[in-house]
Design a protein around this motif. Structure first.
Motif, PDB file in Angstrom:
ATOM      1  N   PHE A 138       0.829  -1.210   0.000  1.00 41.32           N
ATOM      2  CA  PHE A 138       0.000   0.000   0.000  1.00 41.32           C
ATOM      3  C   PHE A 138       0.865   1.263   0.000  1.00 41.32           C
ATOM      4  O   PHE A 138       0.504   2.267  -0.625  1.00 41.32           O
ATOM      5  CB  PHE A 138      -0.933   0.006   1.202  1.00 41.32           C
ATOM      6  CG  PHE A 138      -2.047  -1.004   1.097  1.00 41.32           C
ATOM      7  CD1 PHE A 138      -2.703  -1.209  -0.105  1.00 41.32           C
ATOM      8  CD2 PHE A 138      -2.439  -1.758   2.192  1.00 41.32           C
ATOM      9  CE1 PHE A 138      -3.719  -2.136  -0.224  1.00 41.32           C
ATOM     10  CE2 PHE A 138      -3.461  -2.700   2.090  1.00 41.32           C
ATOM     11  CZ  PHE A 138      -4.104  -2.879   0.881  1.00 41.32           C
ATOM     12  N   LEU A 139       1.995   1.230   0.728  1.00 41.84           N
ATOM     13  CA  LEU A 139       2.893   2.381   0.739  1.00 41.84           C
ATOM     14  C   LEU A 139       3.375   2.694  -0.675  1.00 41.84           C
ATOM     15  O   LEU A 139       3.465   3.859  -1.067  1.00 41.84           O
ATOM     16  CB  LEU A 139       4.098   2.121   1.646  1.00 41.84           C
ATOM     17  CG  LEU A 139       3.873   2.188   3.157  1.00 41.84           C
ATOM     18  CD1 LEU A 139       5.150   1.825   3.901  1.00 41.84           C
ATOM     19  CD2 LEU A 139       3.407   3.571   3.587  1.00 41.84           C
ATOM     20  N   LEU A 140       3.666   1.642  -1.433  1.00 43.85           N
ATOM     21  CA  LEU A 140       4.133   1.825  -2.807  1.00 43.85           C
ATOM     22  C   LEU A 140       2.995   2.240  -3.719  1.00 43.85           C
ATOM     23  O   LEU A 140       3.122   3.186  -4.514  1.00 43.85           O
ATOM     24  CB  LEU A 140       4.764   0.532  -3.311  1.00 43.85           C
ATOM     25  CG  LEU A 140       5.239   0.539  -4.770  1.00 43.85           C
ATOM     26  CD1 LEU A 140       6.366   1.546  -4.951  1.00 43.85           C
ATOM     27  CD2 LEU A 140       5.696  -0.852  -5.195  1.00 43.85           C
ATOM     28  N   TYR A 141       1.851   1.569  -3.610  1.00 39.14           N
ATOM     29  CA  TYR A 141       0.732   1.814  -4.520  1.00 39.14           C
ATOM     30  C   TYR A 141       0.148   3.206  -4.321  1.00 39.14           C
ATOM     31  O   TYR A 141      -0.190   3.893  -5.292  1.00 39.14           O
ATOM     32  CB  TYR A 141      -0.340   0.751  -4.308  1.00 39.14           C
ATOM     33  CG  TYR A 141      -1.565   0.933  -5.182  1.00 39.14           C
ATOM     34  CD1 TYR A 141      -1.526   0.626  -6.535  1.00 39.14           C
ATOM     35  CD2 TYR A 141      -2.754   1.423  -4.637  1.00 39.14           C
ATOM     36  CE1 TYR A 141      -2.642   0.806  -7.341  1.00 39.14           C
ATOM     37  CE2 TYR A 141      -3.868   1.607  -5.428  1.00 39.14           C
ATOM     38  CZ  TYR A 141      -3.817   1.287  -6.781  1.00 39.14           C
ATOM     39  OH  TYR A 141      -4.911   1.469  -7.566  1.00 39.14           O
ATOM     40  N   GLU A 142       0.016   3.640  -3.075  1.00 39.29           N
ATOM     41  CA  GLU A 142      -0.604   4.927  -2.786  1.00 39.29           C
ATOM     42  C   GLU A 142       0.380   6.091  -2.836  1.00 39.29           C
ATOM     43  O   GLU A 142      -0.001   7.235  -2.594  1.00 39.29           O
ATOM     44  CB  GLU A 142      -1.273   4.865  -1.409  1.00 39.29           C
ATOM     45  CG  GLU A 142      -2.415   3.850  -1.344  1.00 39.29           C
ATOM     46  CD  GLU A 142      -3.000   3.727   0.053  1.00 39.29           C
ATOM     47  OE1 GLU A 142      -2.458   4.392   0.978  1.00 39.29           O
ATOM     48  OE2 GLU A 142      -3.970   2.984   0.233  1.00 39.29           O
TER      49      GLU A 142
END
Length: 280
Positions: A110-114
């Motif tokens: 999620f850190l990467l995607y968002e």
């Protein structure tokens, strides 16, 4: 000679060693390919490239480790398929124990995607740790503090992120003057200071496609009549590019301090209120 080779290859330890060497070679090869790919491409921003590169390397590392473990089990004739199919109670226990690991993995994705942060960003995590993002893995986030200390935080424990490198930053400088100063004179001095700031620090300001600043240095106004029971508080603001925020803020403070000194503006003095004990 063939018989000796067959007997050598049949040794389980030998197979493990050969498997380890092959795994290391494959991992190094993939990492080199990834490095070369991102060096020769520029279809995304450089910070995003570094972040994606770090995440891919983390995935490769974990995949290789898991694959080697499966290989080692097969070497010792452990029925891996049966173990996976008949996990039963053991699987539930392991699943409960692995909840934190799964949480770390999902949080990392999620850190990467968002796009909450990128490699190289200056951030504050959980209002506690402040530093530069050095590595983003599937399980851990590594932050290098200004002192040089490396902080490693599991992704699942990251609750809040303050990112100082997302497109823009606003300089906000508060000036609290003495009650004995004329507010009108102070305001005019600060207006003149902003003219100087816009002339000397123009290269720090965030600008549009036409080269015009989105928000020049300006006096926001009197933001408090009674700042901490010490004096009048004025505020100067200016919108800068995120990567030069700290340099711009340091230079802006110096220019403001010089102007206040040259115009004999009295700053609010710190004082401590002491309550005496009640008389008997």
């Amino acid at each position: 000679m063939q018989e000796y080779w067959n007997s050598f290859a049949d040794l389980k330890i030998t197979k493990l060693i050969i498997g380890a060497i092959v795994t290391i070679i494959i991992v190094k090869f993939i990492r080199r390919v990834v490095n070369t790919f991102f060096k020769r491409t520029n279809f995304i921003e450089e910070r995003e490239e570094k972040t994606l590169e770090a995440m891919i390397k983390s995935i490769v590392r974990y995949t290789a480790t898991f694959g080697y473990i499966i290989f080692a089990l097969t070497v010792f004739d452990v029925p891996v398929t049966n173990l996976l199919a008949g996990a039963g109670v053991a699987g539930i226990v392991i699943g409960l124990g692995a909840q934190s690991v799964i949480s770390d993995f999902l949080s990392g994705v999620f850190l990467l995607y968002e796009k909450q942060l990128h490699k190289g960003d200056f951030i504050t995590v959980n209002n506690t740790f402040t530093g530069t993002v050095e590595d983003i893995g599937l399980r851990f986030l590594k932050i290098r503090e200004w002192s040089g200390k490396l902080i490693t935080i599991s992704n699942g424990r990251v609750n809040s992120i303050e990112n100082y490198n997302i497109d823009q930053m606003r300089i906000i400088e508060d000036i609290t003057t003495s009650y004995h100063e004329d507010p009108t004179r102070v305001y005019q001095v600060l207006v003149d200071v902003c003219v100087r700031l816009n002339e000397e620090l123009d290269h720090y300001l965030k600008k549009d496609v036409n080269g015009e600043p989105f928000e020049q240095f300006q006096v926001y106004g009197m933001s408090s009549l009674n700042d901490g029971f010490r004096g009048y508080k004025f505020t100067i603001i200016g919108l800068t590019n995120d990567e030069v925020f700290f340099s711009a803020a340091k230079e802006a403070r110096m220019i403001i301090a010089e102007a206040l000194y040259q115009n004999n503006i009295q700053m609010a003095m710190q004082h401590v209120d002491i309550k005496s004990a009640p008389s008997e």
